[in-house]
Design a protein around this motif. Structure first.
Motif, PDB file in Angstrom:
ATOM      1  N   TRP A  90       0.833  -1.204   0.000  1.00  0.00           N
ATOM      2  CA  TRP A  90       0.000   0.000   0.000  1.00  0.00           C
ATOM      3  C   TRP A  90       0.867   1.253   0.000  1.00  0.00           C
ATOM      4  O   TRP A  90       0.630   2.192  -0.766  1.00  0.00           O
ATOM      5  CB  TRP A  90      -0.927  -0.012   1.208  1.00  0.00           C
ATOM      6  CG  TRP A  90      -1.515   1.324   1.539  1.00  0.00           C
ATOM      7  CD1 TRP A  90      -1.178   2.141   2.566  1.00  0.00           C
ATOM      8  CD2 TRP A  90      -2.558   2.007   0.825  1.00  0.00           C
ATOM      9  NE1 TRP A  90      -1.920   3.282   2.555  1.00  0.00           N
ATOM     10  CE2 TRP A  90      -2.779   3.235   1.495  1.00  0.00           C
ATOM     11  CE3 TRP A  90      -3.315   1.714  -0.299  1.00  0.00           C
ATOM     12  CZ2 TRP A  90      -3.735   4.157   1.068  1.00  0.00           C
ATOM     13  CZ3 TRP A  90      -4.279   2.639  -0.728  1.00  0.00           C
ATOM     14  CH2 TRP A  90      -4.471   3.818  -0.054  1.00  0.00           C
ATOM     15  N   TRP A 134       2.262   2.112  -3.383  1.00  0.00           N
ATOM     16  CA  TRP A 134       1.344   2.843  -4.253  1.00  0.00           C
ATOM     17  C   TRP A 134       1.270   4.315  -3.851  1.00  0.00           C
ATOM     18  O   TRP A 134       1.171   5.197  -4.705  1.00  0.00           O
ATOM     19  CB  TRP A 134      -0.049   2.214  -4.199  1.00  0.00           C
ATOM     20  CG  TRP A 134      -0.202   1.046  -5.116  1.00  0.00           C
ATOM     21  CD1 TRP A 134       0.134  -0.247  -4.861  1.00  0.00           C
ATOM     22  CD2 TRP A 134      -0.726   1.063  -6.442  1.00  0.00           C
ATOM     23  NE1 TRP A 134      -0.141  -1.034  -5.935  1.00  0.00           N
ATOM     24  CE2 TRP A 134      -0.681  -0.269  -6.922  1.00  0.00           C
ATOM     25  CE3 TRP A 134      -1.243   2.059  -7.259  1.00  0.00           C
ATOM     26  CZ2 TRP A 134      -1.125  -0.613  -8.202  1.00  0.00           C
ATOM     27  CZ3 TRP A 134      -1.690   1.718  -8.533  1.00  0.00           C
ATOM     28  CH2 TRP A 134      -1.621   0.402  -8.989  1.00  0.00           C
ATOM     29  N   VAL A 135       1.307   4.580  -2.565  1.00  0.00           N
ATOM     30  CA  VAL A 135       1.181   5.972  -2.092  1.00  0.00           C
ATOM     31  C   VAL A 135       2.456   6.755  -2.355  1.00  0.00           C
ATOM     32  O   VAL A 135       2.419   7.863  -2.899  1.00  0.00           O
ATOM     33  CB  VAL A 135       0.848   5.981  -0.584  1.00  0.00           C
ATOM     34  CG1 VAL A 135       0.870   7.412  -0.044  1.00  0.00           C
ATOM     35  CG2 VAL A 135      -0.523   5.342  -0.335  1.00  0.00           C
ATOM     36  N   ARG A 189       3.331   7.633  -5.888  1.00  0.00           N
ATOM     37  CA  ARG A 189       2.271   8.457  -6.469  1.00  0.00           C
ATOM     38  C   ARG A 189       1.458   7.729  -7.546  1.00  0.00           C
ATOM     39  O   ARG A 189       0.749   8.373  -8.327  1.00  0.00           O
ATOM     40  CB  ARG A 189       2.834   9.771  -7.032  1.00  0.00           C
ATOM     41  CG  ARG A 189       3.407  10.678  -5.959  1.00  0.00           C
ATOM     42  CD  ARG A 189       3.870  12.010  -6.542  1.00  0.00           C
ATOM     43  NE  ARG A 189       4.274  12.926  -5.485  1.00  0.00           N
ATOM     44  CZ  ARG A 189       5.473  12.945  -4.920  1.00  0.00           C
ATOM     45  NH1 ARG A 189       6.390  12.086  -5.329  1.00  0.00           N
ATOM     46  NH2 ARG A 189       5.774  13.799  -3.967  1.00  0.00           N
ATOM     47  N   ARG A 190       1.553   6.408  -7.580  1.00  0.00           N
ATOM     48  CA  ARG A 190       0.697   5.648  -8.500  1.00  0.00           C
ATOM     49  C   ARG A 190      -0.774   5.829  -8.125  1.00  0.00           C
ATOM     50  O   ARG A 190      -1.630   5.991  -8.986  1.00  0.00           O
ATOM     51  CB  ARG A 190       1.057   4.160  -8.454  1.00  0.00           C
ATOM     52  CG  ARG A 190       2.415   3.813  -9.035  1.00  0.00           C
ATOM     53  CD  ARG A 190       2.540   2.308  -9.185  1.00  0.00           C
ATOM     54  NE  ARG A 190       3.888   1.922  -9.595  1.00  0.00           N
ATOM     55  CZ  ARG A 190       4.717   1.235  -8.832  1.00  0.00           C
ATOM     56  NH1 ARG A 190       4.346   0.859  -7.624  1.00  0.00           N
ATOM     57  NH2 ARG A 190       5.921   0.918  -9.274  1.00  0.00           N
ATOM     58  N   LEU A 191      -1.048   5.783  -6.819  1.00  0.00           N
ATOM     59  CA  LEU A 191      -2.421   5.948  -6.350  1.00  0.00           C
ATOM     60  C   LEU A 191      -2.964   7.312  -6.744  1.00  0.00           C
ATOM     61  O   LEU A 191      -4.093   7.422  -7.253  1.00  0.00           O
ATOM     62  CB  LEU A 191      -2.480   5.782  -4.832  1.00  0.00           C
ATOM     63  CG  LEU A 191      -3.824   6.092  -4.169  1.00  0.00           C
ATOM     64  CD1 LEU A 191      -4.909   5.175  -4.699  1.00  0.00           C
ATOM     65  CD2 LEU A 191      -3.713   5.973  -2.660  1.00  0.00           C
ATOM     66  N   LEU A 220      -6.141   7.823  -9.296  1.00  0.00           N
ATOM     67  CA  LEU A 220      -7.345   8.470  -8.773  1.00  0.00           C
ATOM     68  C   LEU A 220      -7.637   9.761  -9.523  1.00  0.00           C
ATOM     69  O   LEU A 220      -8.794  10.053  -9.861  1.00  0.00           O
ATOM     70  CB  LEU A 220      -7.152   8.754  -7.283  1.00  0.00           C
ATOM     71  CG  LEU A 220      -8.387   9.192  -6.487  1.00  0.00           C
ATOM     72  CD1 LEU A 220      -9.475   8.140  -6.555  1.00  0.00           C
ATOM     73  CD2 LEU A 220      -8.008   9.471  -5.041  1.00  0.00           C
ATOM     74  N   ALA A 272      -2.940  -4.022  -5.713  1.00  0.00           N
ATOM     75  CA  ALA A 272      -3.168  -3.352  -6.992  1.00  0.00           C
ATOM     76  C   ALA A 272      -4.649  -3.416  -7.384  1.00  0.00           C
ATOM     77  O   ALA A 272      -5.244  -2.411  -7.789  1.00  0.00           O
ATOM     78  CB  ALA A 272      -2.304  -3.980  -8.079  1.00  0.00           C
ATOM     79  N   VAL A 322      -6.719  -1.093  -5.042  1.00  0.00           N
ATOM     80  CA  VAL A 322      -6.530   0.331  -5.347  1.00  0.00           C
ATOM     81  C   VAL A 322      -7.269   0.710  -6.621  1.00  0.00           C
ATOM     82  O   VAL A 322      -7.940   1.757  -6.687  1.00  0.00           O
ATOM     83  CB  VAL A 322      -5.025   0.641  -5.482  1.00  0.00           C
ATOM     84  CG1 VAL A 322      -4.809   2.022  -6.089  1.00  0.00           C
ATOM     85  CG2 VAL A 322      -4.350   0.560  -4.120  1.00  0.00           C
ATOM     86  N   SER A 371     -10.439   3.292  -6.916  1.00  0.00           N
ATOM     87  CA  SER A 371     -10.337   4.459  -7.800  1.00  0.00           C
ATOM     88  C   SER A 371     -11.470   4.463  -8.814  1.00  0.00           C
ATOM     89  O   SER A 371     -12.058   5.516  -9.113  1.00  0.00           O
ATOM     90  CB  SER A 371      -8.984   4.462  -8.511  1.00  0.00           C
ATOM     91  OG  SER A 371      -7.924   4.532  -7.590  1.00  0.00           O
TER      92      SER A 371
END
Length: 250
Positions: free
Chosen positions: A10, A13-14, A17-19, A23, A115, A118, A122
């Motif tokens: 997790w 992803w944060v 900056r993939r999340l 989003l 993945a 997330v 999104s």
């Protein structure tokens, strides 16, 4: 499954900056697609060469959203999922993982689960924005039809991304996995010109038709079933191939 491993994925992803990128893509198209459909007559109103057959309504707004997200945002989700699940034996971090782990399930399953979660979250946010924007711009509409169609697309986006993630886990490179998934997508687009098989293609689920007649569970199942089977097969291969075999082909 160890919660610490899920937490690490997790944070991946944060911190990368993939999340945020995923989003932002869903939310952006949730706003812009509906706005573009609503004000299309004003945008082309000064042109004498272009004539609209009818005034755009809620169907056009949601249809524009599913077209944009089914192509552009689905590609972003696919690439990000592949990047999150590719472990290369030629990189220091890849050497660390592959030299210490013997179970592909322990190594790849947390990455794939995070993945998928997330991307699903999104897609839910993007669909919520699109449904609200549709109501704000076009007024009341059959909510069940809109929710059903966007739910089908959301499931398809997640399945496509998981397919790419499983390919990346098996091959070891995100680029090749994304290229294979894109190839499958293009082939489905070409095959969609054949009416007899078009309802069974995954691309039909990625870009479902928003119909005034309502949402059809049977049509949704037709388009999602082949994609679900292909994704399940890719996952099985990725999670049952020994780590050493994966390292040898990376």
């Amino acid at each position: 499954m160890n919660r610490t491993v899920l937490r690490v994925e997790w944070y991946r992803w944060v911190r990368t900056r993939r999340l945020l990128a995923l989003l932002a893509a869903f939310v952006l198209f949730g706003f812009l697609s509906l706005l573009g459909a609503k004000y299309l007559p004003d945008l082309i109103g000064q042109s004498a060469d272009i004539k609209l057959l009818r005034v755009p309504d809620w169907r056009d707004g949601l249809q524009q959203y599913v077209k944009n997200t089914g192509l552009l945002v689905a590609a972003v989700a696919m690439i990000l999922a592949a990047q999150a699940c590719a472990v290369r034996s030629t990189e220091p971090i890849g050497i660390y993982y592959l030299s210490r782990e013997v179970s592909p399930v322990r190594l790849y399953l947390p990455r794939i689960l995070v993945a998928a979660s997330v991307i699903a979250a999104s897609a839910l946010v993007g669909a919520t924005v699109a449904l609200y924007e549709c109501w704000a711009l076009f007024g009341s509409y059959p909510l069940g039809t809109g929710v059903g169609s966007l739910a089908v697309q959301g499931i398809a986006v997640v399945l496509f991304a998981v397919f790419a993630a499983a390919m990346a886990a098996r091959i070891g490179t995100a680029g090749l996995a994304a290229a294979i998934t894109a190839g499958v997508y293009v082939c489905c687009l070409l095959l969609s010109t054949v009416p007899a098989i078009q309802p069974w293609l995954p691309t039909t689920a990625l870009q479902p038709t928003i119909a005034a007649s309502g949402f059809s569970f049977a049509d949704a199942a037709k388009s999602l079933l082949p994609l679900a089977l292909a994704t399940a097969l890719a996952l099985t291969v990725a999670l049952t191939t020994p780590i050493r075999a994966i390292r040898a082909t990376a």
